[in-house]
Write a protein that holds these residues in place. Structure first.
Motif, PDB file in Angstrom:
ATOM      1  N   ASP A  15       0.806  -1.224   0.000  1.00 23.50           N
ATOM      2  CA  ASP A  15       0.000   0.000   0.000  1.00 23.50           C
ATOM      3  C   ASP A  15       0.837   1.271   0.000  1.00 23.50           C
ATOM      4  OD1 ASP A  15      -2.091  -1.713   0.028  1.00 23.50           O
ATOM      5  OD2 ASP A  15      -2.875  -1.155   1.998  1.00 23.50           O
ATOM      6  N   TYR A  16       1.953   1.247   0.714  1.00 19.18           N
ATOM      7  CA  TYR A  16       2.746   2.472   0.866  1.00 19.18           C
ATOM      8  C   TYR A  16       3.995   2.470  -0.016  1.00 19.18           C
ATOM      9  CZ  TYR A  16       5.299   6.269   3.138  1.00 19.18           C
ATOM     10  OH  TYR A  16       5.989   7.424   3.387  1.00 19.18           O
ATOM     11  N   ILE A  17       4.301   1.336  -0.643  1.00 16.48           N
ATOM     12  CA  ILE A  17       5.540   1.236  -1.424  1.00 16.48           C
ATOM     13  C   ILE A  17       5.602   2.294  -2.522  1.00 16.48           C
ATOM     14  CG2 ILE A  17       6.790  -0.197  -3.086  1.00 16.48           C
ATOM     15  CD1 ILE A  17       7.350  -1.131  -0.355  1.00 16.48           C
ATOM     16  N   SER A  18       4.502   2.484  -3.247  1.00 14.01           N
ATOM     17  CA  SER A  18       4.500   3.453  -4.337  1.00 14.01           C
ATOM     18  C   SER A  18       4.809   4.859  -3.829  1.00 14.01           C
ATOM     19  CB  SER A  18       3.148   3.440  -5.056  1.00 14.01           C
ATOM     20  OG  SER A  18       3.135   4.363  -6.126  1.00 14.01           O
ATOM     21  N   ASP A  19       4.156   5.251  -2.723  1.00 16.23           N
ATOM     22  CA  ASP A  19       4.422   6.575  -2.151  1.00 16.23           C
ATOM     23  C   ASP A  19       5.880   6.707  -1.748  1.00 16.23           C
ATOM     24  OD1 ASP A  19       1.784   7.278  -2.474  1.00 16.23           O
ATOM     25  OD2 ASP A  19       1.200   6.790  -0.419  1.00 16.23           O
ATOM     26  N   GLY A  24      11.459  10.125  -2.687  1.00 16.03           N
ATOM     27  CA  GLY A  24      12.866  10.524  -2.698  1.00 16.03           C
ATOM     28  C   GLY A  24      13.629  10.030  -1.485  1.00 16.03           C
ATOM     29  N   LYS A  25      12.940   9.378  -0.545  1.00 17.40           N
ATOM     30  CA  LYS A  25      13.583   8.897   0.690  1.00 17.40           C
ATOM     31  C   LYS A  25      13.907   7.414   0.549  1.00 17.40           C
ATOM     32  CE  LYS A  25      10.948  12.233   3.432  1.00 17.40           C
ATOM     33  NZ  LYS A  25       9.949  12.412   4.525  1.00 17.40           N
ATOM     34  N   LEU A  26      14.858   7.126  -0.306  1.00 16.83           N
ATOM     35  CA  LEU A  26      15.153   5.731  -0.648  1.00 16.83           C
ATOM     36  C   LEU A  26      16.348   5.158   0.089  1.00 16.83           C
ATOM     37  CD1 LEU A  26      14.596   5.808  -4.518  1.00 16.83           C
ATOM     38  CD2 LEU A  26      12.961   5.297  -2.699  1.00 16.83           C
ATOM     39  N   SER A  27      17.275   5.994   0.505  1.00 15.11           N
ATOM     40  CA  SER A  27      18.460   5.490   1.196  1.00 15.11           C
ATOM     41  C   SER A  27      18.130   5.243   2.667  1.00 15.11           C
ATOM     42  CB  SER A  27      19.613   6.479   1.059  1.00 15.11           C
ATOM     43  OG  SER A  27      19.252   7.740   1.594  1.00 15.11           O
ATOM     44  N   ASN A 237      15.882   2.283   2.472  1.00 11.91           N
ATOM     45  CA  ASN A 237      14.627   2.532   3.182  1.00 11.91           C
ATOM     46  C   ASN A 237      13.483   1.633   2.715  1.00 11.91           C
ATOM     47  OD1 ASN A 237      13.761   4.085   5.354  1.00 11.91           O
ATOM     48  ND2 ASN A 237      12.858   5.676   4.074  1.00 11.91           N
ATOM     49  N   ILE A 238      13.521   1.209   1.435  1.00 14.77           N
ATOM     50  CA  ILE A 238      12.495   0.293   0.925  1.00 14.77           C
ATOM     51  C   ILE A 238      12.607  -1.059   1.632  1.00 14.77           C
ATOM     52  CG2 ILE A 238      11.586  -0.907  -1.086  1.00 14.77           C
ATOM     53  CD1 ILE A 238      11.104   2.040  -1.290  1.00 14.77           C
ATOM     54  N   SER A 239      13.824  -1.582   1.676  1.00 14.65           N
ATOM     55  CA  SER A 239      14.035  -2.846   2.379  1.00 14.65           C
ATOM     56  C   SER A 239      13.715  -2.693   3.868  1.00 14.65           C
ATOM     57  CB  SER A 239      15.477  -3.322   2.196  1.00 14.65           C
ATOM     58  OG  SER A 239      15.696  -3.776   0.881  1.00 14.65           O
ATOM     59  N   GLY A 240      14.084  -1.535   4.423  1.00 18.68           N
ATOM     60  CA  GLY A 240      13.754  -1.280   5.821  1.00 18.68           C
ATOM     61  C   GLY A 240      12.262  -1.314   6.059  1.00 18.68           C
ATOM     62  N   TYR A 241      11.495  -0.734   5.147  1.00 12.30           N
ATOM     63  CA  TYR A 241      10.033  -0.730   5.273  1.00 12.30           C
ATOM     64  C   TYR A 241       9.465  -2.143   5.182  1.00 12.30           C
ATOM     65  CZ  TYR A 241       5.138  -0.053   4.023  1.00 12.30           C
ATOM     66  OH  TYR A 241       3.765  -0.128   3.980  1.00 12.30           O
TER      67      TYR A 241
END
Length: 362
Positions: A15-19, A24-27, A237-241
């Motif tokens: 649900d939140y991955i796209s946002d 821009g907060k990827l690292s 941050n994606i993997s962290g999420y």
């Protein structure tokens, strides 16, 4: 076919991955930090960090393993465990195992220590913790750090404590897809020493102390020295999420695997020439897979596969690979275990209906 491994992903994680992708907060950021906090809480150790890459290789760098150093390890391990030793330039020293558990044999570890030994890697076979106190005691007496490989044993317990909170110097995890938790990619470490923990935080980020790295204008400060060689190994941050989103489910998923293990134990109770891998007193495995030992191993493998159960030997003994040099000296425990071990699905995706069908068909 009932798979031996399967990727877990919470229903609402997308649900939140796209946002997040377009934020821009990827690292390394807020979700990676939240993942680390949840890991620390689960493990019971405040000194936990997430990284990208191979955690064993990172740990070897962390303790300054150099070419020609010796590292003791079991050949009944994953290549992700053993290849980093060669990659670091060190020499692999194979130690024997207890053929009833698949774990390092403390007596043989003691015999393999020389004045060049700089680390012991303690691999926990398929989520079943090994001789933790014994290996740690031998290592501490010889001033040698222990690196536990908990790639397959996140959530396993020893004497009521989670792996990563049992006084071992460094414990390594993997968060790749078939692990619990998985973060799509990445790894983690749990450390017993504050000094080493602080060093690891710097080392995963090119030696940079982020609290001093930039001045009031946001420019790189000349007052911030880099005095430690590091890597660009922070977890994104994606993997962290993704990893953080899995943590609320991990306890229940592992408990389901433990219940499945009880069903397997009952299934094999009266099967001739077959026994379940031993559980030592104080050990509560996480059951990444369920391991049996059988004189009829290959026959059983074929039988299970024919009935839609993906049985597997999982790992080939690593001392057979030429990358590690000439074959090792005889290892009787490894010889016995490698010929008899077979692993069966035990994951959260199995239920009692699966076992009823297995009992009927196999």
């Amino acid at each position: 076919m009932i798979p031996i491994f399967k990727v877990f992903m919470p229903d609402m994680v997308s649900d939140y991955i796209s946002d997040l992708l377009y934020s821009g907060k990827l690292s390394y950021g807020e979700y990676t930090k939240e993942f680390e906090r949840r890991l620390s809480s689960f493990i019971g150790n405040e000194r936990v960090l997430a990284i990208s890459g191979n955690s064993i290789l990172f740990a070897l760098k962390l303790i300054d393993i150099k070419p020609n150093d010796e590292v003791i390890v079991s050949p009944m391990s994953c290549l992700m465990t053993t290849q980093p030793i060669v990659y670091s330039g060190a020499k692999v020293v194979w130690a024997d195992i207890d053929p009833l558990t698949g774990s390092l044999d403390p007596d043989d570890v003691k015999n393999k220590i020389t004045n060049k030994t700089r680390a012991i890697i303690h691999y926990h076979w398929s989520g079943n913790p090994g001789y933790i106190d014994e290996i740690n005691s031998i290592a501490h007496k010889n001033n040698i750090p222990v690196i536990e490989d908990a790639t397959e044993s996140f959530g396993a317990e020893y004497k009521g404590k989670k792996i990563g909170n049992t006084d071992t110097d460094i414990v390594c995890y993997s968060f790749t897809p078939v692990r619990l938790p998985n973060a799509i990619d990445g790894a983690g470490l749990s450390l017993n020493c504050e000094k080493l923990y602080q060093k690891s935080i710097l080392m995963r980020d090119l030696g940079v102390n982020r609290s001093k790295f930039r001045d009031k204008m946001g420019e790189i400060s000349a007052d911030c020295d880099i005095d430690i060689v590091g890597d660009s190994a922070t977890l994104n941050n994606i993997s962290g999420y993704v990893g953080s989103s899995q943590m609320p489910f991990v306890f229940d998923l592992i408990e389901k695997q433990r219940k499945n293990a009880l069903l397997w134990e009952d299934f094999f109770k009266n099967l001739p020439c077959t026994k379940v891998v031993s559980k030592r007193e104080g050990v509560n495995p996480s059951y990444w897979a369920f391991t049996i030992l059988s004189e009829r191993r290959d026959e059983l493998l074929n039988s299970f596969r024919n009935q839609g159960v993906y049985a597997s030997k999982i790992h080939l003994r690593n001392d057979l690979y030429s990358i590690f040099g000439p074959p090792s000296h005889p290892l009787r425990g490894v010889d016995e275990f490698s010929k008899r071990q077979l692993n069966l699905p035990c994951g959260w995706w199995m239920d009692e209906n699966d076992f009823n069908r297995i009992v009927r068909d196999v």
